[in-house]
Scaffold this active site. Structure first.
Site, mmCIF file in Angstrom:
data_model
loop_
_atom_site.group_PDB
_atom_site.id
_atom_site.type_symbol
_atom_site.label_atom_id
_atom_site.label_comp_id
_atom_site.label_asym_id
_atom_site.label_seq_id
_atom_site.Cartn_x
_atom_site.Cartn_y
_atom_site.Cartn_z
ATOM 1 N N HIS A 1 -5.757 -0.942 4.670
ATOM 2 C CA HIS A 1 -5.349 0.475 4.678
ATOM 3 C C HIS A 1 -6.615 1.258 4.993
ATOM 4 C CE1 HIS A 1 -3.347 4.020 2.222
ATOM 5 N NE2 HIS A 1 -4.205 4.496 3.099
ATOM 6 N N THR B 1 0.852 -1.187 0.000
ATOM 7 C CA THR B 1 0.000 0.000 0.000
ATOM 8 C C THR B 1 0.886 1.234 0.000
ATOM 9 O OG1 THR B 1 -2.082 0.887 0.842
ATOM 10 C CG2 THR B 1 -0.398 0.414 2.492
ATOM 11 N N CYS C 1 -3.514 7.751 7.633
ATOM 12 C CA CYS C 1 -4.130 6.427 7.543
ATOM 13 C C CYS C 1 -3.213 5.382 8.180
ATOM 14 C CB CYS C 1 -4.356 6.029 6.080
ATOM 15 S SG CYS C 1 -5.391 7.158 5.141
#
Lengths: 292, 170
Positions: free
Chosen positions: B57, B34, B40
Site C-alpha cells: 500500500h 489494506t 494510494c
C-alpha cells in the site's frame, strides 16, 4: 421546531471543554504569565495531566527522553505547545464512542483530526505563515460540527448515499440539502460556544469553501489558515487518513490551492514527512480511550 | 456466498498492510488486507503454484520528493516499494512469470481534475514500472472518487474490493 433549528439547539447539549483549557488559553494571551502559571492550571486537572503526558511522550513531539511531569512538559515543549497539547487532550476526552452519521468510530474521527492538524502545521510552516498562526489547533478542530450533525445524518444515511453516489453531489452539499445546514455552519456555532479563538471559528466555518469568505475569490492574495486547513483536509482524505462514508466525494478549492502556491511535489513531500507522525498521534488516542 | 464458505472465511486471520507498508505470506489461513485506499495504490501479487500472496500500500509515486523517508520506509513510494515487493516474492521462491498482478486504488477527490492528481500519477508510475519489466497487469480497479478496501486471500489468490458498502471480486 424545524430539524435545522433543532440542530443548532443541540449544540447546547454537547459536552464543553474543561475550564482548565479556557484558563490555559487566557494565560497564552497574557504576556505576564509564567511557566509556573501553566503548571498550576494543568496539575489541578488530573485527567488533563494524564492525557497531556501521554501526548507529550508521543514521537510527534519528538522528545529525546521521557517526559514524566507537568513541569518537564512545560519546560521541554514550551508554553505554546503545551496549550496545543492540552487542547488536543481535552478534545480527545469529549469525543463520543462513534459518529454514526459518518459511519465511523471515534478512533477514525480522531485519526482524521490529527492528520489535518499535523498537515496544517507543516503546510503553514512550509509556506512561512506567521508564527502566531496555530495550524495544529485549527486543523485538529476543523470538523467539530460533525459531533452535532452526526446523529441527524444517521437517520438519513440512505438519502446521503443516494445523493453522493446516485446524483454525484459532493458530500457537504448533500449534507446541507438533507439537514438544512452543514457541519461547517454548525461547527462555527460550536466553536463560538466553546469560546475558541476567532481564527479557529473562521477555519471551522469556511474549511470547505475558503474562497467564499468575504472578499475572497481570486487566486491571488495571501494564504491564511482557512486555505491551509482546506488543503490539509483534502490531502488527509485523499490519503485515507480517517475516511468516512463521504469517501473522496469532496471538492478542492482552486483559489485556496493557488494562494498557498505550493507545487504538488512539495505537498507530496509534506505528506511523506508527516505520515509517521499522524500514525503516532492516532495511536495515542487508542491509549487514552482504550481502543474505542 | 454459501454458509460453509462464510464459516471458512471467518476463521481466516487478517494480515493488515498499513499505509506505506507491505506484507507477504504463504499461510493459506491468512487474508492480506489494506483499508481506505484513496489516491494510494495497493499492488497485489499472487503466485498460484506456490500459493504465496503479497501486497503493498504505497502513498506516493516517486521517492525523489523525500529520499530520507524512502531509506527509512521504501514502501511509501512506488519506485522504491514495488521492486521491494517483487523481491520479497522472489525470496519465497516465486518466479516472475508466474505472478498474477492486480492493481487497486489511485482515486481522486471529486474536483481534482487538474490539481493534485496524485492518484493518477501513482497509477502511471506503476504502469511504466511494470511495462519496463514486461510484467502484465491481469486486473485493475482504479480511479474515481472511491475509497477502497482490498482483501487478498492467500489460499486461492482471490482479490475482493469493497467500496460504498459493496464488495466485488476483482
Amino acid at each position: 421546531m424545524t430539524a435545522t433549528l433543532q440542530l443548532f439547539a443541540d449544540i447546547d447539549r454537547l459536552p464543553t471543554l474543561p475550564s482548565s483549557v479556557a484558563r490555559l488559553s487566557a494565560l497564552a494571551r497574557d504576556e505576564r504569565s509564567s511557566a509556573r502559571d501553566y503548571q498550576e492550571v494543568i496539575t489541578h486537572d488530573p485527567a488533563l495531566t494524564t492525557n497531556l503526558l501521554r501526548l507529550a511522550n508521543s514521537a510527534f513531539f519528538g522528545r529525546p527522553r521521557q517526559v514524566t511531569s507537568v513541569r518537564q512538559a512545560v519546560t521541554f515543549l514550551g508554553t505554546k505547545r503545551v496549550v496545543e497539547v492540552a487542547l488536543a487532550a481535552a478534545f480527545s476526552g469529549v469525543l463520543p464512542e462513534a459518529l454514526p452519521g459518518y459511519g465511523i468510530q471515534a478512533a477514525t474521527f480522531w485519526r482524521h483530526c490529527v492528520a489535518v492538524a499535523v498537515l496544517s502545521e507543516r503546510i503553514a510552516d512550509d509556506r512561512a505563515l506567521s508564527k502566531d498562526c496555530d495550524g495544529f489547533t485549527c486543523g485538529l478542530l476543523h470538523d467539530i460540527g460533525k459531533l452535532v450533525t452526526s446523529a441527524y445524518l444517521a437517520r438519513q444515511t440512505g438519502e446521503i448515499m443516494e445523493s453522493i453516489w446516485g446524483q454525484r453531489q459532493v458530500f457537504i452539499v448533500a449534507e446541507h440539502q438533507i439537514l438544512g445546514a452543514d457541519h461547517a455552519e454548525i461547527g462555527a456555532a460550536v466553536a463560538e460556544k466553546w469560546n475558541l479563538p476567532e481564527a479557529v471559528c473562521a477555519v471551522v466555518r469556511w474549511h470547505h469553501s475558503p474562497s467564499r469568505r468575504g472578499e475572497r475569490g481570486a487566486e491571488d492574495g495571501e494564504a491564511d489558515l482557512v486555505d491551509v486547513v482546506h488543503v490539509a483536509d483534502c490531502l488527509a482524505h485523499a490519503f485515507g487518513f480517517g475516511t468516512d462514508i463521504g469517501e473522496l466525494s469532496r471538492e478542492i478549492d482552486s483559489g485556496a490551492v493557488g494562494r498557498i502556491g505550493a507545487p504538488v511535489r512539495r505537498l507530496e513531500h509534506i505528506v511523506g514527512e508527516a505520515a509517521a507522525e499522524i500514525e503516532d498521534l492516532s495511536a495515542v488516542f487508542v491509549d487514552i480511550r482504550g481502543g474505542s | 456466498m454459501g454458509q460453509a464458505a462464510n464459516v471458512a472465511r471467518q476463521q481466516l486471520a487478517n494480515l493488515v498492510v498499513g499505509v506505506a507498508d507491505l506484507q507477504v505470506s504463504d499461510d493459506p489461513g491468512r487474508v492480506i488486507v489494506t483499508y481506505a485506499l484513496g489516491s494510494c495504490i495497493a499492488l497485489c501479487l499472487y503466485d498460484p503454484e506456490r500459493r504465496v500472496g503479497g501486497m503493498i500500500h504505497y502513498m506516493l509515486p516517486m521517492s525523489s520528493v523525500s529520499p530520507e523517508k524512502a531509506d527509512a520506509n521504501p514502501a511509501m513510494f512506488a519506485d522504491t516499494g514495488v521492486p521491494l515487493l517483487f523481491q520479497r516474492m522472489f525470496d519465497y521462491g516465486c518466479g516472475r512469470d508466474s505472478l498474477v498482478v492486480k492493481v487497486v486504488g489511485g482515486g481522486a477527490l471529486n474536483g481534482d481534475s487538474d490539481m493534485f492528481q496524485i492518484g493518477k500519477r501513482n497509477h502511471t508510475v506503476l504502469r511504466k514500472l511494470l511495462w519496463k519489466n514486461r510484467i502484465m497487469i491481469s486486473a485493475e480497479d482504479v480511479g474515481g472518487s472511491k475509497s477502497r478496501t482490498v482483501r487478498l486471500f492467500v489460499a486461492d489468490g482471490r482479490v475482493v474490493v469493497s467500496s460504498h458498502g459493496q464488495e466485488e471480486d476483482l
